[in-house]
Motif scaffolding. Structure first.
Motif, short mmCIF file in Angstrom:
data_model
loop_
_atom_site.label_atom_id
_atom_site.label_comp_id
_atom_site.label_asym_id
_atom_site.label_seq_id
_atom_site.Cartn_x
_atom_site.Cartn_y
_atom_site.Cartn_z
N ALA A 3 0.87 -1.23 -0.30
CA ALA A 3 0.04 -0.06 0.03
C ALA A 3 0.95 1.24 -0.17
O ALA A 3 0.58 2.10 -0.59
CB ALA A 3 -0.82 -0.01 1.06
N ALA A 4 2.00 1.36 0.85
CA ALA A 4 2.80 2.38 0.98
C ALA A 4 3.54 2.62 -0.60
O ALA A 4 3.61 3.70 -1.11
CB ALA A 4 3.88 2.26 1.78
N LEU A 5 3.92 1.42 -1.23
CA LEU A 5 4.45 1.62 -2.71
C LEU A 5 3.39 2.20 -3.59
O LEU A 5 3.80 3.09 -4.34
CB LEU A 5 5.33 0.49 -2.92
N GLN A 6 2.40 1.67 -3.63
CA GLN A 6 1.29 2.13 -4.37
C GLN A 6 0.82 3.52 -4.26
O GLN A 6 0.68 4.14 -5.08
CB GLN A 6 -0.20 1.10 -4.27
N SER A 7 0.80 3.90 -2.99
CA SER A 7 0.41 5.33 -2.77
C SER A 7 1.63 6.35 -3.32
O SER A 7 1.42 7.31 -3.83
CB SER A 7 0.64 5.56 -1.03
N ALA A 8 3.08 5.81 -3.09
CA ALA A 8 4.02 6.63 -3.53
C ALA A 8 4.06 6.88 -4.95
O ALA A 8 4.01 7.86 -5.61
CB ALA A 8 5.26 6.11 -2.96
N PRO A 14 8.91 10.89 -4.58
CA PRO A 14 10.08 10.33 -4.77
C PRO A 14 10.55 9.65 -3.42
O PRO A 14 10.76 10.08 -2.51
CB PRO A 14 11.16 11.72 -4.84
N VAL A 15 10.56 8.36 -3.50
CA VAL A 15 11.04 7.57 -2.58
C VAL A 15 12.16 6.67 -2.97
O VAL A 15 12.37 6.19 -4.24
CB VAL A 15 9.82 6.48 -1.99
N ASP A 17 13.50 3.78 -1.24
CA ASP A 17 13.35 2.42 -0.80
C ASP A 17 11.94 1.98 -0.45
O ASP A 17 11.16 2.99 -0.23
CB ASP A 17 14.60 1.89 -0.24
N ASP A 18 11.75 0.65 -0.06
CA ASP A 18 10.45 0.32 0.53
C ASP A 18 10.41 1.29 1.87
O ASP A 18 9.26 1.80 2.42
CB ASP A 18 10.42 -1.16 0.91
N ALA A 19 11.23 1.43 2.67
CA ALA A 19 11.23 2.01 4.00
C ALA A 19 10.87 3.37 3.99
O ALA A 19 10.00 3.78 4.59
CB ALA A 19 12.61 1.82 4.84
N SER A 20 11.50 4.09 3.15
CA SER A 20 11.05 5.53 2.68
C SER A 20 9.43 5.58 2.47
O SER A 20 8.93 6.48 2.76
CB SER A 20 12.01 6.20 1.82
N ALA A 21 9.08 4.56 1.31
CA ALA A 21 7.62 4.82 1.04
C ALA A 21 6.86 4.49 2.64
O ALA A 21 5.80 5.09 2.54
CB ALA A 21 7.24 3.50 0.28
N VAL A 22 7.25 3.45 3.31
CA VAL A 22 6.38 3.39 4.40
C VAL A 22 6.64 4.62 5.55
O VAL A 22 5.41 5.18 6.04
CB VAL A 22 6.77 1.95 5.11
N GLU A 23 7.66 5.33 5.45
CA GLU A 23 7.69 6.14 6.52
C GLU A 23 6.99 7.71 5.99
O GLU A 23 6.54 8.23 6.75
CB GLU A 23 9.43 6.88 6.52
N LEU A 25 3.89 7.44 4.90
CA LEU A 25 2.57 7.16 5.54
C LEU A 25 2.64 7.50 6.96
O LEU A 25 1.63 7.20 7.52
CB LEU A 25 2.19 5.95 5.08
N GLY A 26 3.60 7.96 7.61
CA GLY A 26 3.85 8.13 8.97
C GLY A 26 3.95 6.93 9.99
O GLY A 26 3.74 7.06 11.04
N LYS A 27 4.22 6.03 9.29
CA LYS A 27 4.49 4.49 10.07
C LYS A 27 5.91 4.56 10.45
O LYS A 27 7.03 5.50 9.83
CB LYS A 27 4.31 3.52 8.88
N VAL A 28 6.29 4.04 11.51
CA VAL A 28 7.66 3.68 12.05
C VAL A 28 8.27 2.54 11.42
O VAL A 28 7.64 1.34 11.29
CB VAL A 28 7.52 3.49 13.66
N VAL A 29 9.64 2.62 11.22
CA VAL A 29 10.25 1.67 10.41
C VAL A 29 11.29 1.11 11.39
O VAL A 29 12.05 1.91 11.88
CB VAL A 29 11.00 1.88 9.12
N PHE A 30 11.36 -0.13 11.64
CA PHE A 30 12.53 -0.63 12.66
C PHE A 30 13.69 -1.42 11.53
O PHE A 30 13.16 -2.14 10.67
CB PHE A 30 11.76 -1.38 13.58
N LEU A 31 14.76 -1.29 11.84
CA LEU A 31 15.81 -1.96 11.25
C LEU A 31 16.32 -2.98 12.10
O LEU A 31 16.31 -2.79 13.35
CB LEU A 31 17.01 -1.09 11.00
N VAL A 32 16.62 -4.16 11.76
CA VAL A 32 17.29 -5.32 12.47
C VAL A 32 18.51 -5.58 11.74
O VAL A 32 18.72 -5.58 10.42
CB VAL A 32 16.09 -6.44 12.51
N GLU A 33 19.52 -6.26 12.49
CA GLU A 33 20.50 -6.95 11.91
C GLU A 33 20.15 -8.22 11.15
O GLU A 33 19.40 -8.83 11.59
CB GLU A 33 21.53 -7.28 12.78
#
Length: 61
Positions: A3-8, A14-15, A17-23, A25-33
């Motif tokens: 949905a985030a990618l579709q919206s963008a 201009p996004v 990557d996937d994370a920037s598309a989600v961000e 939309l006001g969502k929090v993105v978590f990074l994991v190793e």
């Protein structure tokens, strides 16, 4: 994420990557190793590297 990618795409936002598309939309993105060998295949060189990793695994290295 879809949905985030579709919206963008629909809003021509201009996004990078996937994370920037989600961000955007006001969502929090978590990074994991993750694993070093968990590649994102985006170029022909990435595919060559991935094939070499698979071959090495098959040979038990």
């Amino acid at each position: 994420m879809k949905a985030a990618l579709q919206s963008a795409l629909e809003q021509e936002a201009p996004v990078t990557d996937d994370a920037s598309a989600v961000e955007r939309l006001g969502k929090v993105v978590f990074l994991v190793e993750g694993e070093e060998e968990n590649l994102k295949i985006t170029t022909p060189m990435d595919l060559i590297l991935a094939e070499a990793i698979v071959k090495a695994r098959e040979e038990g290295r």
